[in-house]
Scaffold this active site. Structure first.
Site, mmCIF file in Angstrom:
data_model
loop_
_atom_site.group_PDB
_atom_site.id
_atom_site.type_symbol
_atom_site.label_atom_id
_atom_site.label_comp_id
_atom_site.label_asym_id
_atom_site.label_seq_id
_atom_site.Cartn_x
_atom_site.Cartn_y
_atom_site.Cartn_z
ATOM 1 N N SER A 160 0.852 -1.182 0.000
ATOM 2 C CA SER A 160 0.000 0.000 0.000
ATOM 3 C C SER A 160 0.889 1.233 0.000
ATOM 4 C CB SER A 160 -0.923 -0.038 1.226
ATOM 5 O OG SER A 160 -1.916 0.962 1.144
ATOM 6 N N ASN A 161 0.390 2.372 0.444
ATOM 7 C CA ASN A 161 1.186 3.600 0.480
ATOM 8 C C ASN A 161 0.770 4.438 1.683
ATOM 9 O OD1 ASN A 161 -1.038 5.474 -0.410
ATOM 10 N ND2 ASN A 161 -0.982 4.082 -2.161
ATOM 11 N N ARG A 162 1.376 5.591 1.837
ATOM 12 C CA ARG A 162 1.224 6.366 3.072
ATOM 13 C C ARG A 162 0.007 7.284 3.094
ATOM 14 N NH1 ARG A 162 6.420 9.462 4.529
ATOM 15 N NH2 ARG A 162 5.184 9.861 6.396
#
Ligand code: CTP
Length: 208
Positions: free
Chosen positions: A21-23
């Site tokens: 995923s990402n931030r």
């Protein structure tokens, strides 16, 4: 108007206990949905996995993966006049999701990825008279990438920022953005709360 907003990251499963995923925290997209609802618009918010409350008066659809987000956007798009794509869609997903937890002694250290569809590009043929707005979170001065994405994705407006600027990154309440328009116009906003950025964006959209 009917406004459709996507927000948050997508999450791409590797096995039942792991994902990539990402931030993104969804704060900017949720602020856009809230500001649009406060301005009297009818708002549908397609949210990736985030821990944020639904803004009052907003209809929320929860999704996990990029493919689920694309399907939800395709379902909701016909009823909307404005589409604001604030989600940080994962560009890649694991080729397969293992049905059971991957054990370290069977992993060879290689995770095969396949590209996810670009949601904005996929729905571009359905645009018609709708207004499309994108976001570009860059590391560094964003002008070149923002203007490229504005053109390649057929957008009416792109909201760009440099996430390395103090107060403009992930998981903070503020943002410093520049709005880029297809005619070459641009509007650099000062450091504002994400809610104030969203309000300015909604004002712009109403006059597009
Ligand atoms: N976007 C999308 N579908 C994707 C990736 C991005 O609809 N699979 C949208 C985002 O919601 C955003 C815009 O496209 O509004 C720009 O996203 P960004 O991640 O900055 O751009 P990418 O096209 O992924 O380009 P790059 O990886 O080269 O920065």
């Amino acid at each position: 108007m009917n406004v459709l907003v996507t927000a948050g990251p997508t999450r791409e499963p590797i096995d039942p206990v792991r994902f990539i995923s990402n931030r993104s925290t969804g704060k900017m997209g949720f602020a856009v949905a809230q500001a649009a609802a406060e301005a009297g618009h009818s708002v549908t918010l397609i949210a990736g996995p985030v821990s944020l409350p639904t803004p009052p008066g907003v209809r929320r659809v929860d999704v996990t993966t990029a493919l689920e987000m694309l399907a939800a956007v395709e379902r909701e798009l016909p009823a909307c006049e404005i589409y604001v794509s604030a989600a940080a869609v994962a560009d890649w997903r694991p080729e397969t999701c293992a049905p059971t937890k991957l054990k370290k002694n069977v992993m060879d250290g290689v995770l095969r990825l396949v590209p996810n569809p670009d949601i904005l590009k996929t729905i571009r043929p359905l645009k018609g008279a709708r207004r499309f707005v994108g976001f570009a979170a860059e590391t560094g001065e964003p002008t070149a990438e923002a203007t490229r994405k504005l053109r390649e994705k057929g957008l009416d407006l792109i909201v760009a920022n440099d996430v390395t600027t103090p107060g403009a990154g992930f998981a903070v309440e503020t943002n410093r953005v520049t709005l880029f328009f297809p005619d070459g116009r641009r509007e650099a906003l000062p450091l504002l709360s994400k809610h104030e950025v969203a309000q300015r964006l909604i004002e712009c959209l109403q006059s597009l």
